[in-house]
Structure formats: C-alpha cells, structure tokens
Design a protein around this motif. Structure first.
Motif, PDB file in Angstrom:
ATOM      1  N   GLU A 149      -2.767  -0.090  -4.563  1.00  0.00           N
ATOM      2  CA  GLU A 149      -3.785   0.762  -3.923  1.00  0.00           C
ATOM      3  C   GLU A 149      -4.443   1.706  -4.928  1.00  0.00           C
ATOM      4  O   GLU A 149      -5.621   2.055  -4.780  1.00  0.00           O
ATOM      5  N   ILE A 150      -3.691   2.105  -5.953  1.00  0.00           N
ATOM      6  CA  ILE A 150      -4.278   2.909  -7.031  1.00  0.00           C
ATOM      7  C   ILE A 150      -5.216   2.056  -7.876  1.00  0.00           C
ATOM      8  O   ILE A 150      -6.262   2.524  -8.333  1.00  0.00           O
ATOM      9  N   ASP A 164       8.859   9.317  -8.306  1.00  0.00           N
ATOM     10  CA  ASP A 164       8.031  10.396  -8.843  1.00  0.00           C
ATOM     11  C   ASP A 164       6.601  10.309  -8.322  1.00  0.00           C
ATOM     12  O   ASP A 164       5.928  11.334  -8.165  1.00  0.00           O
ATOM     13  N   ALA A 165       6.115   9.108  -8.102  1.00  0.00           N
ATOM     14  CA  ALA A 165       4.755   8.887  -7.591  1.00  0.00           C
ATOM     15  C   ALA A 165       4.723   7.472  -7.031  1.00  0.00           C
ATOM     16  O   ALA A 165       5.605   6.662  -7.316  1.00  0.00           O
ATOM     17  N   ILE A 166       3.711   7.200  -6.221  1.00  0.00           N
ATOM     18  CA  ILE A 166       3.512   5.843  -5.705  1.00  0.00           C
ATOM     19  C   ILE A 166       2.332   5.252  -6.459  1.00  0.00           C
ATOM     20  O   ILE A 166       1.181   5.647  -6.243  1.00  0.00           O
ATOM     21  N   LEU A 167       2.604   4.316  -7.342  1.00  0.00           N
ATOM     22  CA  LEU A 167       1.541   3.646  -8.082  1.00  0.00           C
ATOM     23  C   LEU A 167       1.440   2.211  -7.551  1.00  0.00           C
ATOM     24  O   LEU A 167       2.019   1.890  -6.531  1.00  0.00           O
ATOM     25  N   ASN A 191       0.828  -1.207   0.000  1.00  0.00           N
ATOM     26  CA  ASN A 191       0.000   0.000   0.000  1.00  0.00           C
ATOM     27  C   ASN A 191       0.861   1.255   0.000  1.00  0.00           C
ATOM     28  O   ASN A 191       2.081   1.199   0.173  1.00  0.00           O
ATOM     29  N   ILE A 192       0.189   2.394  -0.211  1.00  0.00           N
ATOM     30  CA  ILE A 192       0.901   3.658  -0.377  1.00  0.00           C
ATOM     31  C   ILE A 192       1.742   3.983   0.855  1.00  0.00           C
ATOM     32  O   ILE A 192       2.926   4.331   0.746  1.00  0.00           O
ATOM     33  N   ALA A 197      -1.812   6.354 -15.300  1.00  0.00           N
ATOM     34  CA  ALA A 197      -1.525   7.468 -14.383  1.00  0.00           C
ATOM     35  C   ALA A 197      -0.451   8.378 -14.956  1.00  0.00           C
ATOM     36  O   ALA A 197      -0.458   9.585 -14.710  1.00  0.00           O
ATOM     37  N   PHE A 198       0.468   7.805 -15.712  1.00  0.00           N
ATOM     38  CA  PHE A 198       1.542   8.600 -16.311  1.00  0.00           C
ATOM     39  C   PHE A 198       1.231   8.996 -17.757  1.00  0.00           C
ATOM     40  O   PHE A 198       2.120   9.507 -18.458  1.00  0.00           O
TER      41      PHE A 198
END
Lengths: 235, 235
Positions: free
Chosen positions: A151-152, A145-148, A129-130, A169-170
C-alpha cells in the motif's frame, strides 16, 4: 552476518501466519451455519490460488492498484460458484472476506519479532494492505515499527518498487535491509534489489500432505522459524 | 463520546514530544564542544519557526513533496548563519538534523497510548516522515499500530489529504476517527474533513515564559494530557 543490517522486512502470508488453516476455520464458521458443507481446506486453497493472477493484473498495469482486500473480494466472488455456494448477502460476503484479517500466526512469530526488535527495525513488507496488517498484528502481537509494503509502494511484490520503497521509508540502503520470507521467489526478487535475504522454512504452509521441498537457491541466512532467525542474527 | 470511534490519530511535535527543550539539549551537546555558546532555546525556536514556511512551499505546489528531514536540513542551513555558526562538516550537520529523531516525550504519553491501544487503533498523523516517527516511537515507547501521516499522503497538514488518507488506510470513515493535537488549527482542519477532535493542552510547548491561551474553539474532547484523554475515552 554483516553488522550493517539495520532492518528486517517480513513477508506475512505463509511466513508469519498460517493462512490455510485459518481461512478454512473462518469459512467453516461462517458458511456451515448457513447449511454449507464444503471441503474447507480445498476452499482455502482455491481462494489463495486466485491471489497471484489477481495481483498480476495490477503488476501488468491492466487495472489500477487497489488494496488486497479488494482483490480478495473479487477472488471470493470467483470461487463461491465453484463450491456451489449460492448468493450470500453483502454483510456475509464482507465478513467472509475479512477472514484474511483473522489469520493466526505460527507459534514462534511474536516471540521472535520481539527479540529482533531489540536490535533491528522491523516491518511487514507484504502484499496485504495496511488495515489487514494492523489487524493481524493486533490479533497476534506483532510489535511492528511501521507497516510498509504494497500500500505504501502502490504495487505488489515481486515488483522492485515494493522492496525499494520499504528501504527508502527507513532511510536505508538495500544492503542494510534483510527480506525474510518462506518463498524463494520473494527473496530472489529482494536480492535483485540489493537486499539481504533470510529464508524461513514453513513446510506446513500448504498442509502436511503437501510435499515440501527445500529451496535450491541459497540465501544469506536460513532458519526454521522466526525465533531461530533472531538467534542467528544475534537478537 | 460516541462509541463509533475506532481510531485515534495523533499530532506528534508539541502534542506528544517536547521538541523545544530536546532540540536545545541536542544542539548544545553537538555545538558546545565545537566552541559555540548560543542561546540554545532561541536556536530551537528559530529552527522551528522555519517549519511552517518550508512546508508551505510544498503545500502550495512550489516544490515537490519531500520528507520533513529534508526540510529540516534546509531550515537548519538557513538559521546557522544567523547564530554565527560557521561551516559545519556534513557529518555534523547530519547529526544535528537528526536531533529531531531524538526528541523526548511528555511523561504521560507512553502510558496513555498503551491505554488507548487496548480500545482503539492508534497512529501518528504527523508531518514528520516515517523514519522520524519510528525513531521517536522506539525512543519513547509509543506502541503505534501503523505510521500514517505526511509521507503516506504525499502532502503536509493541514491539507485534507493527510487526514483523509489516514482514515482510508484504516478502512474507516472520518467520523470513526479522532484527531488529537495540542494545536487548534490542526483540529479545525481535521474537523473540516469530518474527523472527531481531541484537544490535548500543552501549555509548556513553547516554554514556561510563553503566555499560554486556552483555545477559543470547542472540540469533542479536551484533556490535560494523553492519560486523561484515555480516561475520557473509556480506555
């Protein structure tokens, strides 16, 4: 390697962090002062062995999606009696479950990710999870850069949604993304969604004694660690 | 300030980045070579003026949730005729829409975020989509722990779900989180969900000519910029 690649997605448990010796250490630190003397590596292995069956309940639609932290707690409660660990209070069980937030990275990872980040967007696409991913990133200096990931997506790998939601997402097509992992089944599933694949070998993931076998599948890139992966990708 | 705060969430447009002069600059760079001579700041203001009405369509359930990039494109197509800009090819329209990915930060932001990150988890809780947030972070060196906000929540601020989903992603109660923004309505909505509030004044957001008024509401902290916010939070 095609220059069309814009993002590298990473598996985390095993590929970037050494869950086995970290969990063994954390369990020992928490349970030994309470009088327990387990085979700590066997405890880590047993806890991890419940990982896929628990996620399969979600992937199969038998239980709703939940954070991996929740499944880890469920799995912990399954294995404690097997190791003859008596009733632990809620705070101790929580602290033990949070051991998964305190895993140490393999030594090449942070440097390799910094190199890759100069050229690519980078994100974990993990079943964690995040908050778990954030804890590992802060502990080990992973410059995401992001947490994918799960959980997304609301589901667990190797379900296609997890890989595809990361690409979306990107704003990228699957062919513009590479999944990097130490586990062939993860890469085979990503490839089936159209992603490129980068194999990172971690022969010590399950301990030096375990017999490591090189995968029989072929991948777009194979590397011995994340720094070598960065080098092969020109980063 | 209570030491129970674990995470600081940030509004982005206006609070961290100067959308107005950045959009004016980008529009000029793209449209002037095509022979257009607009009032570039008025063009930026007109584009931004369509922002709330477009999101209101989603918040009201009239259209499904979509990335802010999609709404920005819709809004762009609304305003181009008003400025007598003729038919642009798809690549030019896309490039113009991506101006929102190329906004510049106010000068205090990156340093302030680095200071806050030593003590708190930090994330944008913006109406912008993940890829937009990543582009701004890479351009301006925002060291986010994760990208939270509208795309995670599937709705737009000031709907409660957006603030609450950010707290949940970090396993925190609302009272352990602070929303930081230059816009009182954003903070009032966050406070209604139980979050702490940090006001960051940006009197130049709408240009030096615009009459800035200090908010009449009171917030847990007020600061002149993100570095001062960090100082007041002990970071």
């Amino acid at each position: 390697m095609p220059s069309s690649i814009k993002a590298i997605f990473f598996d985390v448990f095993g590929t970037l962090v050494d869950w086995r010796s970290s969990i063994a250490r954390e369990a020992q630190q928490i349970l030994e002062p309470l009088g327990y003397a387990l085979d700590w590596l066997a405890f880590a292995d047993a806890w991890r062995a419940e990982y896929q069956p628990a996620m399969e309940e979600v992937r199969g639609g038998h239980i709703p999606f939940c954070k991996l932290d929740v499944l880890h707690m469920h799995n912990l409660e399954q294995i404690l009696p097997r190791f003859k660990v008596g009733k632990l209070d809620a705070a101790t069980r929580h602290n033990l479950n949070m051991a998964w937030h305190r895993l140490d990275a393999w030594p090449d990872v942070s440097r390799g990710l910094y190199r890759l980040k100069r050229k690519f967007m980078i994100a974990p696409v993990s079943n964690g999870n995040i908050s778990l991913m954030v804890a590992l990133a802060r502990r080990n200096d992973f410059p995401w850069d992001a947490i994918l990931g799960s959980e997304i997506a609301g589901d667990f790998k190797p379900k296609p949604r997890v890989y595809l939601s990361a690409c979306e997402a990107f704003d990228l097509k699957p062919a513009q993304c590479m999944m990097a992992a130490a586990h062939p089944n993860d890469l085979v599933a990503a490839a089936a969604c159209g992603l490129k694949t980068g194999y990172v070998s971690r022969p010590n993931e399950k301990g030096r004694a375990a017999e490591y076998r090189a995968p029989k599948e072929t991948f777009d890139i194979s590397a011995d660690d994340v720094e070598q992966l960065a080098g092969k990708l020109g980063g």
